[in-house]
Scaffold this active site. Structure first.
Site, mmCIF file in Angstrom:
data_model
loop_
_atom_site.group_PDB
_atom_site.id
_atom_site.type_symbol
_atom_site.label_atom_id
_atom_site.label_comp_id
_atom_site.label_asym_id
_atom_site.label_seq_id
_atom_site.Cartn_x
_atom_site.Cartn_y
_atom_site.Cartn_z
ATOM 1 N N GLU A 1 0.770 -1.235 0.062
ATOM 2 C CA GLU A 1 -0.026 -0.113 0.229
ATOM 3 C C GLU A 1 0.977 1.218 0.086
ATOM 4 O O GLU A 1 1.838 1.275 0.299
ATOM 5 C CB GLU A 1 -0.862 0.021 1.068
ATOM 6 N N HIS B 1 -9.130 10.373 2.766
ATOM 7 C CA HIS B 1 -8.705 9.337 1.824
ATOM 8 C C HIS B 1 -8.963 9.646 0.385
ATOM 9 O O HIS B 1 -9.922 10.308 0.195
ATOM 10 C CB HIS B 1 -9.759 8.185 2.153
ATOM 11 N N ARG C 1 -0.890 9.325 8.626
ATOM 12 C CA ARG C 1 -0.762 7.916 8.833
ATOM 13 C C ARG C 1 -0.360 6.947 7.554
ATOM 14 O O ARG C 1 -1.153 7.238 6.670
ATOM 15 C CB ARG C 1 -2.299 7.497 9.576
ATOM 16 N N ARG D 1 -0.954 9.302 1.204
ATOM 17 C CA ARG D 1 -2.495 9.745 1.151
ATOM 18 C C ARG D 1 -2.664 11.171 0.949
ATOM 19 O O ARG D 1 -3.502 11.639 0.347
ATOM 20 C CB ARG D 1 -3.232 9.577 2.297
ATOM 21 N N HIS E 1 -11.277 10.599 6.537
ATOM 22 C CA HIS E 1 -11.174 9.137 6.713
ATOM 23 C C HIS E 1 -10.746 8.848 8.188
ATOM 24 O O HIS E 1 -11.164 7.945 8.757
ATOM 25 C CB HIS E 1 -10.234 8.937 5.654
HETATM 26 C C1 LIG Z 1 -13.973 2.519 5.265
HETATM 27 C C2 LIG Z 1 -12.619 2.220 6.126
HETATM 28 C C3 LIG Z 1 -11.591 1.481 5.816
HETATM 29 C C4 LIG Z 1 -10.418 1.642 6.666
HETATM 30 N N1 LIG Z 1 -9.293 0.749 6.176
HETATM 31 C C5 LIG Z 1 -8.422 0.593 6.951
HETATM 32 C C6 LIG Z 1 -7.324 -0.447 6.896
HETATM 33 O O1 LIG Z 1 -7.422 -1.178 5.643
HETATM 34 N N2 LIG Z 1 -6.368 -0.530 7.456
HETATM 35 C C7 LIG Z 1 -6.225 -0.026 8.620
HETATM 36 O O2 LIG Z 1 -5.182 -0.136 9.459
HETATM 37 N N3 LIG Z 1 -7.152 0.799 9.140
HETATM 38 C C8 LIG Z 1 -8.210 1.217 8.376
HETATM 39 N N4 LIG Z 1 -9.058 2.187 8.536
HETATM 40 C C9 LIG Z 1 -8.788 2.646 9.579
HETATM 41 C C10 LIG Z 1 -9.420 1.847 11.089
HETATM 42 O O3 LIG Z 1 -10.562 0.971 10.739
HETATM 43 C C11 LIG Z 1 -9.822 2.479 12.277
HETATM 44 O O4 LIG Z 1 -8.923 3.453 12.486
HETATM 45 C C12 LIG Z 1 -9.934 1.638 13.525
HETATM 46 O O5 LIG Z 1 -10.641 0.534 13.069
HETATM 47 C C13 LIG Z 1 -10.506 2.377 14.711
HETATM 48 O O6 LIG Z 1 -10.608 1.440 15.688
HETATM 49 P P1 LIG Z 1 -10.984 1.789 17.112
HETATM 50 O O7 LIG Z 1 -11.216 0.532 17.789
HETATM 51 O O8 LIG Z 1 -10.396 3.123 17.704
HETATM 52 O O9 LIG Z 1 -12.622 2.508 16.763
HETATM 53 P P2 LIG Z 1 -13.827 2.058 15.900
HETATM 54 O O10 LIG Z 1 -13.663 0.845 15.226
HETATM 55 O O11 LIG Z 1 -14.357 3.121 15.428
HETATM 56 O O12 LIG Z 1 -14.826 1.620 17.292
HETATM 57 C C14 LIG Z 1 -15.550 2.795 18.048
HETATM 58 C C15 LIG Z 1 -16.233 2.056 19.018
HETATM 59 O O13 LIG Z 1 -16.804 2.935 20.025
HETATM 60 C C16 LIG Z 1 -18.019 3.076 20.150
HETATM 61 N N5 LIG Z 1 -18.410 4.401 20.543
HETATM 62 C C17 LIG Z 1 -18.323 5.459 20.011
HETATM 63 N N6 LIG Z 1 -18.818 6.645 20.898
HETATM 64 C C18 LIG Z 1 -19.256 6.067 21.836
HETATM 65 C C19 LIG Z 1 -20.129 6.392 23.033
HETATM 66 N N7 LIG Z 1 -20.368 7.675 23.174
HETATM 67 N N8 LIG Z 1 -20.661 5.557 23.894
HETATM 68 C C20 LIG Z 1 -20.319 4.047 23.632
HETATM 69 N N9 LIG Z 1 -19.706 3.526 22.749
HETATM 70 C C21 LIG Z 1 -19.181 4.597 21.741
HETATM 71 C C22 LIG Z 1 -18.554 2.606 18.994
HETATM 72 O O14 LIG Z 1 -19.859 1.857 19.161
HETATM 73 C C23 LIG Z 1 -17.401 1.471 18.498
HETATM 74 O O15 LIG Z 1 -17.985 0.452 19.213
HETATM 75 C C24 LIG Z 1 -10.502 2.354 7.756
HETATM 76 C C25 LIG Z 1 -11.492 2.884 8.432
HETATM 77 C C26 LIG Z 1 -12.521 3.035 7.605
HETATM 78 C C27 LIG Z 1 -13.576 4.147 7.991
#
Ligand SMILES: Cc1cc2nc3c(=O)[nH]c(=O)nc-3n(C[C@H](O)[C@H](O)[C@H](O)COP(=O)(O)OP(=O)(O)OC[C@H]3O[C@@H](n4cnc5c(N)ncnc54)[C@H](O)[C@@H]3O)c2cc1C
Length: 566
Positions: free
Chosen positions: A135, A261, A403, A307, A368
């Protein structure tokens, strides 16, 4: 200017003794990669864990991640090379210790997923029998993926299954965390994290506000994409965690750094579905309305440039060609192979009758990834005692000012595991006796009724227009004025679950969004240079002499303070 935001400690008035009470060793707010991994680690250390998700557990940025997860798992690759690529992408703001930690420990965290049943795509000829791709910004093909472009879903399902198999983890879905509780009784405006510790959270559970007392709290609430009109993020990504942490007095960092993105599907009326960078990794071209392959004019790595470079090049090419979008060209790639490698994308374009063998795919950039977040150390501890932050809600320093693709899932796993284990150990040494006698009053609003949906949509539009891929001092200042004006009559409201029912969370989200928009816009206004994801048209050059530093926030500051890079 932002008194309405900086003076507000809690979003709701409460008397803790009158609310339903819950008790836990470790409270995890968020069920994406970071929160799930943290919960598993905390349970492994013997803690009772309560994990909240705002929607169902399958609604997270993690679930939608496509391209993959980066890890050094092949002898020809090296930790040094992954570190060097990450640091180069970070444009001078990476925290080297954070980068080395994630790159070194990440592979172990990924192999662990295989033990827990993760089904990554296979290539028998490669180490561990796994298929790897390349990538943008990575100098080696070190990206693992699952079901072609459904890596996040596979990763989330694996972690959810593992969490469900641990008796000491209780998952409560559709539970909205409203605010972090602190034991100090600091009046509004003088929040000082030094004297306080986080003792849990207020959350809406089954329509009732609950006090959740926790010995350690892990904020894993994800990103902020919904702050912008165009985004790849699902509806949950309203920066609640960033705002909660700010109100509670924890330090936040690099809030001006938002990654856009370059390639999301651009079809009127359709959501901005992401088209993974891996498509370019497999050889797709970017062409303009005239069929011209323009990326070579902007960067030597052409379509595989970082990016921010690709996003800005697209904006520039759209301007040059007086058009609304550009295209992804995959016509030269073998169609069957393409459909097999990217099944989700193939299904998506089919819905719009785009034939990848003959047609170009219309694309446009979108917000993104939130690079800035709650400032942490190497274990995910924040400046507020008792509070950890992991994943997209945090700012560990891994990504610097930009990132690299596929590094964030790795960060979520690595820091999730570290923070979860540390929190569980810390919980054993907890000396706070629960329940505490906390109460808080908010004066009633004398201002008019509010159309929450209208303000939300206007805010998202102005952020996209003025605080997006290209920024200028004039537009940023104007946006600050607008946010300050809206804040005056949004932040004085109390959204009452009793009166509003399920609609109450939209009001809290708007208050959180305004808070974080103010931080992003002000930080972007303050940083008078261009670096990584932050591009100022009035200061187009990177200025290491003055700006190789972080911008740090802590309530009640209205402007961030510079924090030198160690
Ligand atoms: C379309 C897309 C494609 C991506 N592709 C990649 C990839 O290929 N590789 C990569 O490394 N990264 C990728 N990313 C980025 C990556 O997915 C995210 O940065 C990562 O998954 C974030 O994980 P997290 O656990 O921090 O948050 P999330 O996975 O967003 O989880 C957040 C959690 O917090 C909870 N939450 C939020 N607010 C509250 C609240 N007030 N009360 C209770 N719960 C709450 C939500 O319900 C959820 O369960 C991508 C992102 C997107 C959107």
């Amino acid at each position: 200017m932002f008194e309405a935001l900086t003076q507000r400690r809690y979003l709701i008035p409460f008397k803790a003794a009158r609310l339903a009470q819950q008790f836990t060793d470790v409270l995890v707010i968020g069920g994406g990669v970071a929160g799930l991994r943290a919960a598993i680690a905390a349970a492994h250390e013997g803690a009772e864990v309560l994990l909240l998700t705002k929607d169902t557990i399958d609604e997270s940025n993690t679930w939608y991640a496509q391209g993959g997860i980066a890890a050094v798992l092949q002898p020809m690759d090296s930790l040094e090379s992954h570190v060097a690529d990450t640091v180069a992408g970070g444009a001078g703001l990476c925290d080297r210790a954070a980068v080395e930690t994630v790159v070194r420990e990440g592979p172990q965290r990924v192999l662990e997923l295989l033990d827990w049943g993760a089904n990554f795509d296979k290539d028998a000829a490669k180490p561990h029998g796994l298929a790897f791709t390349r990538e943008g910004g990575h100098s080696f093909a070190r990206i693992l993926h699952a079901y072609g472009d459904a890596t996040g879903r596979e990763l989330a399902q694996t972690l959810i299954r593992t969490v469900r198999g641990r008796e000491s983890i209780r998952v409560v879905e559709r539970a909205f965390a409203i605010d972090l509780l602190t034991d100090g009784d600091a009046p509004a405006g003088v929040a000082s994290s030094a004297a306080q510790r986080c003792v849990g959270a207020l959350a809406l559970v089954n329509g009732h506000v609950n006090v959740i007392w926790s010995k350690r709290t892990i904020l894993a609430s994800g990103g902020a994409g919904q702050l912008f009109r165009e985004t790849t993020n699902p509806k949950i990504a309203t920066a609640d965690g960033h705002a909660m942490a700010y109100r509670a007095g924890a330090a936040l960092q690099d809030m001006e750094m938002v990654q856009f993105h370059p390639t999301t599907l651009y079809v009127a009326g359709a959501s901005r579905a992401l088209i993974t960078e891996a498509v370019r990794g497999e050889g797709a071209y970017l062409v303009d309305r005239n069929g011209y392959r323009f990326m070579k004019d902007y960067h030597e790595m052409a379509e595989l440039a970082p990016r921010d470079v690709v996003s800005r090049a697209i904006v520039e090419q759209i301007r040059k060609t007086h058009f609304t979008h550009v295209y992804l060209d995959v016509r030269h790639l073998p169609t069957a192979q393409f459909r097999e490698r990217f099944p989700q994308l193939a299904r998506l374009v089919d819905q719009f009758e785009i034939d990848v063998a003959e047609d170009l795919i219309p694309i446009h950039p979108a917000a993104h990834y939130m690079i800035g977040g709650v400032d942490t150390d190497l274990t995910g501890r924040t400046s507020l005692a008792g509070l950890y932050a992991v994943g997209e809600a945090s700012c560990t320093g891994l990504h610097g000012a930009n990132r690299l693709g596929s590094n964030s899932l790795l960060e979520g796993l690595t820091y999730g595991a570290r923070a979860g284990a540390d929190a569980a150990r810390g919980a054993k040494e907890n000396h706070v006796r629960f329940p505490l006698n906390l109460d808080h009053r908010v004066p009633p609003s004398e201002k008019t009724e509010l159309d929450v949906a209208d303000v939300k949509s206007s805010l998202r539009s102005v952020m996209w227009r003025n605080v997006g891929i290209e920024r200028s001092g004039e537009r940023l200042d104007e946006t600050r004025e607008i946010i300050a004006f809206w804040s005056r009559y949004v932040m004085d409201k109390v959204f009452d679950p009793g009166a509003l029912g399920a609609g109450v969370t939209a009001g809290w989200e708007l208050q959180n969004m305004l808070t974080v928009c103010a931080l992003i816009t002000t930080a972007a206004y303050t940083r008078t240079e261009s670096r990584g994801a932050h591009h100022r048209t009035d200061y187009p050059a990177r200025d290491d002499a003055h700006w190789r530093l972080h911008l740090l926030w802590r309530r009640p500051m209205e402007t961030p303070i510079p924090e030198p890079i160690e």
